[in-house]
Design an enzyme around this catalytic site. Sequence first.
Site, PDB file in Angstrom:
ATOM      1  N   GLY A  31       0.578  -1.412  -0.183  1.00 55.01           N
ATOM      2  CA  GLY A  31      -0.260  -0.126  -0.314  1.00 55.01           C
ATOM      3  C   GLY A  31       0.911   1.641  -0.419  1.00 55.01           C
ATOM      4  O   GLY A  31       1.664   1.053   0.320  1.00 55.01           O
ATOM      5  N   LEU A  32      -0.106   2.311   0.220  1.00 60.97           N
ATOM      6  CA  LEU A  32       0.746   3.480  -0.664  1.00 60.97           C
ATOM      7  C   LEU A  32       1.918   3.976   1.178  1.00 60.97           C
ATOM      8  O   LEU A  32       1.473   3.405   2.130  1.00 60.97           O
ATOM      9  CB  LEU A  32      -0.137   5.142  -0.312  1.00 60.97           C
ATOM     10  N   SER A  33       2.631   5.180   1.652  1.00 64.13           N
ATOM     11  CA  SER A  33       2.964   5.586   2.318  1.00 64.13           C
ATOM     12  C   SER A  33       2.205   5.862   3.260  1.00 64.13           C
ATOM     13  O   SER A  33       1.461   6.988   2.889  1.00 64.13           O
ATOM     14  CB  SER A  33       4.682   5.941   1.770  1.00 64.13           C
ATOM     15  N   ALA A  34       2.291   5.262   4.395  1.00 66.53           N
ATOM     16  CA  ALA A  34       1.119   5.770   5.339  1.00 66.53           C
ATOM     17  C   ALA A  34      -0.245   5.532   5.949  1.00 66.53           C
ATOM     18  O   ALA A  34      -0.799   6.126   5.831  1.00 66.53           O
ATOM     19  CB  ALA A  34       1.151   7.849   5.296  1.00 66.53           C
ATOM     20  N   SER A  35      -0.251   4.334   4.601  1.00 68.04           N
ATOM     21  CA  SER A  35      -2.014   3.890   4.450  1.00 68.04           C
ATOM     22  C   SER A  35      -1.551   2.783   5.607  1.00 68.04           C
ATOM     23  O   SER A  35      -3.143   2.463   6.470  1.00 68.04           O
ATOM     24  CB  SER A  35      -0.989   2.918   3.599  1.00 68.04           C
ATOM     25  N   GLY A  36      -0.515   2.462   6.720  1.00 63.08           N
ATOM     26  CA  GLY A  36      -1.131   2.145   8.243  1.00 63.08           C
ATOM     27  C   GLY A  36       0.024   0.793   7.943  1.00 63.08           C
ATOM     28  O   GLY A  36      -0.538  -0.242   8.957  1.00 63.08           O
ATOM     29  N   LYS A  37       0.320   0.228   6.492  1.00 65.86           N
ATOM     30  CA  LYS A  37       1.295  -1.252   7.155  1.00 65.86           C
ATOM     31  C   LYS A  37       2.107  -1.554   8.023  1.00 65.86           C
ATOM     32  O   LYS A  37       1.690  -2.889   8.596  1.00 65.86           O
ATOM     33  CB  LYS A  37       2.694  -1.324   4.674  1.00 65.86           C
ATOM     34  N   SER A  38       3.448  -0.901   8.109  1.00 73.48           N
ATOM     35  CA  SER A  38       4.078  -1.092   9.156  1.00 73.48           C
ATOM     36  C   SER A  38       2.901  -1.252  10.756  1.00 73.48           C
ATOM     37  O   SER A  38       3.186  -1.695  11.786  1.00 73.48           O
ATOM     38  CB  SER A  38       4.996  -0.195   9.236  1.00 73.48           C
ATOM     39  N   SER A 105       5.932  -2.091  -2.229  1.00 74.37           N
ATOM     40  CA  SER A 105       6.111  -2.668  -3.038  1.00 74.37           C
ATOM     41  C   SER A 105       4.920  -1.948  -4.308  1.00 74.37           C
ATOM     42  O   SER A 105       4.420  -2.590  -4.808  1.00 74.37           O
ATOM     43  CB  SER A 105       5.634  -3.447  -3.048  1.00 74.37           C
TER      44      SER A 105
END
EC number: 2.7.1.25
Length: 202
Positions: A31-38, A105
């Site tokens: 997903g986009l940066s700041a989407s909440g992945k981490s 990615s």
Amino acid sequence: MATNITWHPNLTYDERKELRKQDGCTVWLTGLSASGKSTIACALEQLLLQKNLSAYRLDGDNIRFGLNKDLGFSEQDRNENIRRISEVSKLFADSCAVSITSFISPYRVDRDRARDLHKEAGLKFIEIFVDVPLEVAEQRDPKGLYKKAREGVIKEFTGISAPYEAPKAPELHLRTDQKTVEECAAIIYEYLVNEKIIRKHL
């Protein structure tokens, strides 16, 4: 490529699975940066470990500053970054751990290659689209990256000046502007249980 290497037999995957009492897989958060992945990856890892399940999280902090510290952010380097992550994640999955990756990615072809790599090894690959509207990601912007990208300070920034190719058929699609981190982690956990990758632990 080295040609004088001999592949030594080891424990089979099924033997490991029986000994560890759990299956292995890769949970691929994209997903986009700041989407909440981490944030979701951290919550999921903690949830699994608290239930005495084997899990390990791969993200920019432990990949970009170590294994992939020689790579930049060109398309070629991004491709190689994901290729290496795919290989490492496959090894964790083969050890019967839940390997959790949280990387933008952005290119569909790279994610498909990661899936194929796991499929060839008989390992499960769960692609999860961590989705959020671009304007919400920009409002969050915890590292100030979107602001720098809009100002032209950061070149080739995904979602602004470089493309993000959303998954066409992910196993799970999470809208983080509509669900909490805890809800997202729980959804992934229940998916793993329902797919019989892990056993339900109370």
